[in-house]
Design a protein around this motif. Structure first.
Motif, PDB file in Angstrom:
ATOM      1  N   CYS A  59       0.853  -1.185   0.000  1.00  0.00           N
ATOM      2  CA  CYS A  59       0.000   0.000   0.000  1.00  0.00           C
ATOM      3  C   CYS A  59       0.886   1.231   0.000  1.00  0.00           C
ATOM      4  CB  CYS A  59      -0.960   0.003   1.183  1.00  0.00           C
ATOM      5  SG  CYS A  59      -0.235   0.597   2.701  1.00  0.00           S
ATOM      6  N   THR A  60       0.228   2.381  -0.151  1.00  0.00           N
ATOM      7  CA  THR A  60       0.926   3.656  -0.058  1.00  0.00           C
ATOM      8  C   THR A  60       0.542   4.307   1.256  1.00  0.00           C
ATOM      9  OG1 THR A  60       0.877   3.907  -2.457  1.00  0.00           O
ATOM     10  CG2 THR A  60       1.305   5.900  -1.155  1.00  0.00           C
ATOM     11  N   LEU A  61       1.525   4.752   2.002  1.00  0.00           N
ATOM     12  CA  LEU A  61       1.326   5.491   3.242  1.00  0.00           C
ATOM     13  C   LEU A  61       1.713   6.938   2.983  1.00  0.00           C
ATOM     14  CD1 LEU A  61       0.983   5.955   6.320  1.00  0.00           C
ATOM     15  CD2 LEU A  61       3.371   5.161   6.573  1.00  0.00           C
ATOM     16  N   TRP A  62       0.782   7.862   3.255  1.00  0.00           N
ATOM     17  CA  TRP A  62       1.048   9.296   3.162  1.00  0.00           C
ATOM     18  C   TRP A  62       1.253   9.839   4.564  1.00  0.00           C
ATOM     19  CZ3 TRP A  62       1.508  12.390  -1.130  1.00  0.00           C
ATOM     20  CH2 TRP A  62       1.204  11.799  -2.360  1.00  0.00           C
ATOM     21  N   ILE A  63       2.301  10.621   4.760  1.00  0.00           N
ATOM     22  CA  ILE A  63       2.602  11.273   6.027  1.00  0.00           C
ATOM     23  C   ILE A  63       2.444  12.777   5.845  1.00  0.00           C
ATOM     24  CG2 ILE A  63       4.386  11.729   7.775  1.00  0.00           C
ATOM     25  CD1 ILE A  63       3.330   8.850   7.850  1.00  0.00           C
ATOM     26  N   ASP A  64       1.626  13.369   6.710  1.00  0.00           N
ATOM     27  CA  ASP A  64       1.376  14.816   6.686  1.00  0.00           C
ATOM     28  C   ASP A  64       0.955  15.329   5.312  1.00  0.00           C
ATOM     29  OD1 ASP A  64       1.800  15.092   9.403  1.00  0.00           O
ATOM     30  OD2 ASP A  64       3.927  15.562   9.172  1.00  0.00           O
ATOM     31  N   CYS A  65       0.282  14.467   4.544  1.00  0.00           N
ATOM     32  CA  CYS A  65      -0.293  14.838   3.241  1.00  0.00           C
ATOM     33  C   CYS A  65       0.747  15.288   2.233  1.00  0.00           C
ATOM     34  CB  CYS A  65      -1.350  15.930   3.416  1.00  0.00           C
ATOM     35  SG  CYS A  65      -2.604  15.582   4.647  1.00  0.00           S
ATOM     36  N   GLU A  66       2.029  15.031   2.503  1.00  0.00           N
ATOM     37  CA  GLU A  66       3.087  15.535   1.624  1.00  0.00           C
ATOM     38  C   GLU A  66       4.095  14.472   1.199  1.00  0.00           C
ATOM     39  OE1 GLU A  66       3.437  20.150   2.897  1.00  0.00           O
ATOM     40  OE2 GLU A  66       4.413  18.732   4.248  1.00  0.00           O
ATOM     41  N   CYS A  72       5.505  -2.688   2.011  1.00  0.00           N
ATOM     42  CA  CYS A  72       5.272  -4.089   1.651  1.00  0.00           C
ATOM     43  C   CYS A  72       5.547  -4.969   2.865  1.00  0.00           C
ATOM     44  CB  CYS A  72       6.128  -4.499   0.461  1.00  0.00           C
ATOM     45  SG  CYS A  72       7.897  -4.365   0.726  1.00  0.00           S
ATOM     46  N   ALA A  73       5.209  -6.246   2.750  1.00  0.00           N
ATOM     47  CA  ALA A  73       5.327  -7.187   3.860  1.00  0.00           C
ATOM     48  C   ALA A  73       6.713  -7.100   4.495  1.00  0.00           C
ATOM     49  CB  ALA A  73       5.050  -8.603   3.387  1.00  0.00           C
ATOM     50  N   GLY A  74       6.720  -7.004   5.825  1.00  0.00           N
ATOM     51  CA  GLY A  74       7.955  -6.914   6.588  1.00  0.00           C
ATOM     52  C   GLY A  74       8.329  -5.503   6.992  1.00  0.00           C
ATOM     53  N   ASP A  75       7.749  -4.497   6.348  1.00  0.00           N
ATOM     54  CA  ASP A  75       8.052  -3.107   6.713  1.00  0.00           C
ATOM     55  C   ASP A  75       7.431  -2.769   8.067  1.00  0.00           C
ATOM     56  OD1 ASP A  75       9.471  -2.621   4.388  1.00  0.00           O
ATOM     57  OD2 ASP A  75       7.797  -1.629   3.358  1.00  0.00           O
ATOM     58  N   VAL A  76       8.144  -1.947   8.835  1.00  0.00           N
ATOM     59  CA  VAL A  76       7.684  -1.479  10.141  1.00  0.00           C
ATOM     60  C   VAL A  76       7.765   0.044  10.139  1.00  0.00           C
ATOM     61  CG1 VAL A  76       8.090  -1.550  12.640  1.00  0.00           C
ATOM     62  CG2 VAL A  76       8.574  -3.575  11.235  1.00  0.00           C
ATOM     63  N   VAL A  77       6.660   0.697  10.551  1.00  0.00           N
ATOM     64  CA  VAL A  77       6.566   2.153  10.528  1.00  0.00           C
ATOM     65  C   VAL A  77       6.039   2.630  11.872  1.00  0.00           C
ATOM     66  CG1 VAL A  77       5.401   4.122   9.470  1.00  0.00           C
ATOM     67  CG2 VAL A  77       6.035   2.174   8.062  1.00  0.00           C
ATOM     68  N   ARG A  78       6.607   3.729  12.392  1.00  0.00           N
ATOM     69  CA  ARG A  78       6.053   4.376  13.584  1.00  0.00           C
ATOM     70  C   ARG A  78       5.642   5.788  13.209  1.00  0.00           C
ATOM     71  NH1 ARG A  78      10.175   5.059  17.228  1.00  0.00           N
ATOM     72  NH2 ARG A  78      10.454   7.157  16.451  1.00  0.00           N
ATOM     73  N   CYS A  79       4.409   6.160  13.565  1.00  0.00           N
ATOM     74  CA  CYS A  79       3.917   7.527  13.393  1.00  0.00           C
ATOM     75  C   CYS A  79       3.877   8.169  14.766  1.00  0.00           C
ATOM     76  CB  CYS A  79       2.533   7.526  12.758  1.00  0.00           C
ATOM     77  SG  CYS A  79       2.515   6.826  11.097  1.00  0.00           S
ATOM     78  N   ASP A  80       4.581   9.286  14.902  1.00  0.00           N
ATOM     79  CA  ASP A  80       4.644   9.985  16.180  1.00  0.00           C
ATOM     80  C   ASP A  80       3.358  10.770  16.437  1.00  0.00           C
ATOM     81  OD1 ASP A  80       7.248   9.167  16.853  1.00  0.00           O
ATOM     82  OD2 ASP A  80       8.110  10.713  15.557  1.00  0.00           O
ATOM     83  N   PRO A  81       3.104  11.155  17.681  1.00  0.00           N
ATOM     84  CA  PRO A  81       1.950  12.012  17.962  1.00  0.00           C
ATOM     85  C   PRO A  81       2.007  13.266  17.088  1.00  0.00           C
ATOM     86  CG  PRO A  81       2.896  11.227  20.017  1.00  0.00           C
ATOM     87  CD  PRO A  81       3.847  10.826  18.911  1.00  0.00           C
ATOM     88  N   GLY A  82       0.851  13.657  16.555  1.00  0.00           N
ATOM     89  CA  GLY A  82       0.769  14.836  15.709  1.00  0.00           C
ATOM     90  C   GLY A  82       1.112  14.590  14.251  1.00  0.00           C
ATOM     91  N   GLU A  83       1.542  13.397  13.900  1.00  0.00           N
ATOM     92  CA  GLU A  83       1.926  13.087  12.526  1.00  0.00           C
ATOM     93  C   GLU A  83       0.731  12.443  11.811  1.00  0.00           C
ATOM     94  OE1 GLU A  83       6.224  11.877  10.981  1.00  0.00           O
ATOM     95  OE2 GLU A  83       5.269  10.282  12.138  1.00  0.00           O
ATOM     96  N   MET A  84       0.187  13.162  10.811  1.00  0.00           N
ATOM     97  CA  MET A  84      -0.951  12.619  10.068  1.00  0.00           C
ATOM     98  C   MET A  84      -0.511  11.410   9.265  1.00  0.00           C
ATOM     99  SD  MET A  84      -3.009  15.822   8.583  1.00  0.00           S
ATOM    100  CE  MET A  84      -3.223  17.259   9.614  1.00  0.00           C
ATOM    101  N   HIS A  85      -1.424  10.418   9.188  1.00  0.00           N
ATOM    102  CA  HIS A  85      -1.140   9.242   8.382  1.00  0.00           C
ATOM    103  C   HIS A  85      -2.398   8.786   7.656  1.00  0.00           C
ATOM    104  CE1 HIS A  85      -1.547   8.277  12.674  1.00  0.00           C
ATOM    105  NE2 HIS A  85      -2.155   7.154  12.342  1.00  0.00           N
ATOM    106  N   TYR A  86      -2.185   8.367   6.412  1.00  0.00           N
ATOM    107  CA  TYR A  86      -3.258   7.968   5.503  1.00  0.00           C
ATOM    108  C   TYR A  86      -2.750   6.811   4.655  1.00  0.00           C
ATOM    109  CZ  TYR A  86      -6.196   8.250   1.294  1.00  0.00           C
ATOM    110  OH  TYR A  86      -7.018   7.949   0.230  1.00  0.00           O
ATOM    111  N   PHE A  87      -3.467   5.686   4.701  1.00  0.00           N
ATOM    112  CA  PHE A  87      -3.119   4.507   3.922  1.00  0.00           C
ATOM    113  C   PHE A  87      -4.090   4.358   2.763  1.00  0.00           C
ATOM    114  CE2 PHE A  87      -1.404   3.485   8.064  1.00  0.00           C
ATOM    115  CZ  PHE A  87      -0.249   2.777   7.790  1.00  0.00           C
ATOM    116  N   VAL A  88      -3.582   3.990   1.599  1.00  0.00           N
ATOM    117  CA  VAL A  88      -4.443   3.672   0.456  1.00  0.00           C
ATOM    118  C   VAL A  88      -3.857   2.457  -0.265  1.00  0.00           C
ATOM    119  CG1 VAL A  88      -3.290   5.360  -1.048  1.00  0.00           C
ATOM    120  CG2 VAL A  88      -5.586   4.552  -1.614  1.00  0.00           C
TER     121      VAL A  88
END
Length: 132
Positions: A59-66, A72-88
């Motif tokens: 999928c595509t992950l957008w951070i802060d709309c920018e 893909c499988a195996g990826d690990v992501v952390r979004c900090d407080p205040g960080e917008m996130h959107y998956f499509v």
């Protein structure tokens, strides 16, 4: 002690969306599932950090709309407080990721309507970062 399985997630929108596995008292665990073409609405948390471990699909992950990232499988992501996130999910396969939110606060979620191609909501981003 609590025991469950990822297959037991009850997704918010029936066959897709977030599905919680364990809630509180300090951490939430769940699975987000997106079918081809599905998205998970753009949002942020004021105090919560949210982490994702991709179990299957892409999928595509957008951070802060920018900034966008292809996950893909195996990826690990952390979004900090205040960080917008959107998956499509722009692929033709199912996407599933485990998510962990801490500290536990079921009321800490701020929806910011946005999809790629829309103007960047700069005022909302400033509020999320505490700059407004």
């Amino acid at each position: 002690m609590e025991l469950t399985q990822t297959s037991k997630a009850e997704y918010r929108f029936g066959e897709y969306g977030p599905g919680y596995l364990l809630r509180g008292p300090r951490t939430d665990f769940g699975v987000v599932q997106l079918r081809p073409g599905d998205d998970a609405s753009n949002h942020y948390h004021a105090q919560i950090e949210e982490s994702f471990v991709v179990l299957e699909g892409t999928c595509t992950l957008w951070i802060d709309c920018e900034r966008s990232y292809r996950l893909c499988a195996g990826d690990v992501v952390r979004c900090d407080p205040g960080e917008m996130h959107y998956f499509v999910n722009e692929s033709d396969e199912l996407f599933r990721a485990l998510f962990v939110k801490a500290p536990y606060d079921p009321a800490d979620g701020v929806q910011v309507p946005w999809v790629p191609g829309d103007p960047v909501p700069t005022e909302a981003i400033a509020r999320a970062k505490g700059d407004a």
